[in-house]
Design an enzyme around this catalytic site. Structure first.
Site, short mmCIF file in Angstrom:
data_model
loop_
_atom_site.label_atom_id
_atom_site.label_comp_id
_atom_site.label_asym_id
_atom_site.label_seq_id
_atom_site.Cartn_x
_atom_site.Cartn_y
_atom_site.Cartn_z
N ARG A 29 2.16 3.00 -2.65
CA ARG A 29 1.31 2.61 -1.52
C ARG A 29 0.18 1.71 -2.01
NH1 ARG A 29 0.39 8.82 0.57
NH2 ARG A 29 2.59 9.36 0.86
N ARG A 83 -9.24 0.46 -9.14
CA ARG A 83 -10.53 -0.06 -8.69
C ARG A 83 -11.70 0.71 -9.29
NH1 ARG A 83 -9.79 0.11 -2.42
NH2 ARG A 83 -12.01 -0.48 -2.46
N TYR A 143 -0.58 -3.10 -12.47
CA TYR A 143 -1.51 -3.74 -11.56
C TYR A 143 -2.31 -4.79 -12.31
CZ TYR A 143 -1.10 -0.26 -7.76
OH TYR A 143 -0.65 0.52 -6.73
N ASP A 169 -3.67 0.00 -0.66
CA ASP A 169 -4.73 0.16 0.34
C ASP A 169 -4.95 -1.13 1.12
OD1 ASP A 169 -5.22 2.78 -0.40
OD2 ASP A 169 -6.75 2.22 -1.87
#
Length: 266
Positions: A50, A202, A115, A52
């Protein structure tokens, strides 16, 4: 019944993340609407991970099952005809069970996930990178951030970088790679792990920035990790520059995954 895998690329700006929500303004909602228009039957997708709201994907992988017999390329062109410019199916592949009869699964067959976080480090913001990169106006020391990142390698409890609403079964993850590279005013953080917690990337980037500005020393990152407390780490950094880049699978699945980066600094 045939299992189809898709490689999906999207710009997350304007979407409420990947996963379905009641408001329906998500990438999954829009992708499944396009699949239904092309296939003329509802098709439910399962994703590798998933993302965001505001987070982008260079290559999200999803799978679905169907009785339809269509060439792989028709799934690409046909579904793209019903998608907005911000969401694109890049490839499609029929994935047969392996020799042990195990089915491919976009999420559970994944070996690791990568990522990138793209950061613009300049005194002034860039209109051209708005929503596509994070921004820090203070000068950042890449060597200090790389030294701090080294503390994250290996198997650890990443609770200090975990969002309060995270639904993962365990905070223990295997971090295979954390790199910090500068390309002029662009700094790219690359993280590859077995899996990630909600907001984990993050939160790590935000803490590395604390080190890069000189607010904290590189060894502070080890202290944050060992504390297992979200209150010790830096605040969650903006989603704008976060890209779900790649999912690693066993070669036996023979997926036609992306091999070239869409941006020169990646």
């Amino acid at each position: 019944m045939t299992r189809i895998a898709l490689g999906v690329q999207y710009i997350g700006t304007g979407w409420n993340g990947y996963q379905k929500q009641p408001a329906r303004n998500t990438v999954q909602d829009r992708l499944e609407m396009a699949l239904e228009k092309f296939a003329c039957v509802p098709l439910h997708t399962t994703c590798a991970g998933r993302t965001d709201a505001g987070v982008h994907a260079i290559e999200q992988v999803v799978h679905f099952d169907t009785d339809l017999d269509r060439p792989a390329q028709s799934w690409v062109r046909g579904v793209n005809a019903f998608l907005p410019d911000s969401i694109v199916v890049r490839w499609a592949a029929e994935v047969a069970p392996d020799e042990d009869g195990q089915d491919f699964h976009a999420r559970f067959s994944a070996r690791s996930r990568t990522y990138h976080y793209v950061l613009y480090n300049h005194p002034n913001p860039s209109a051209l990178l708005a929503s596509r990169a994070g921004w820090v106006f203070r000068p950042l020391d890449v060597e200090r951030m790389q030294a701090a990142a080294g503390h994250l390698l290996g198997t650890h409890d990443f609770s200090a970088f975990r969002a309060s609403g995270c639904q993962a079964n365990t905070p223990v993850k295997d971090m295979h790679e954390v790199s910090v590279r500068r390309h002029g005013d662009i700094i790219v953080f690359t993280l590859r792990a077995s899996a990630f917690l909600h907001h984990m990337v993050r939160n790590i980037v935000g803490s590395l920035i604390y080190v890069g500005t000189g607010r904290n020393e590189p060894d502070w990152m080890r202290h944050v990790l060992e504390s297992r407390s979200r209150d010790v780490a830096a605040p969650t950094f903006m989603p704008d520059g976060l890209y779900f880049a790649r999912i690693e699978y066993d070669p036996k699945w023979q997926l036609p995954q992306e091999v070239s980066a869409p941006m020169p600094w990646l």
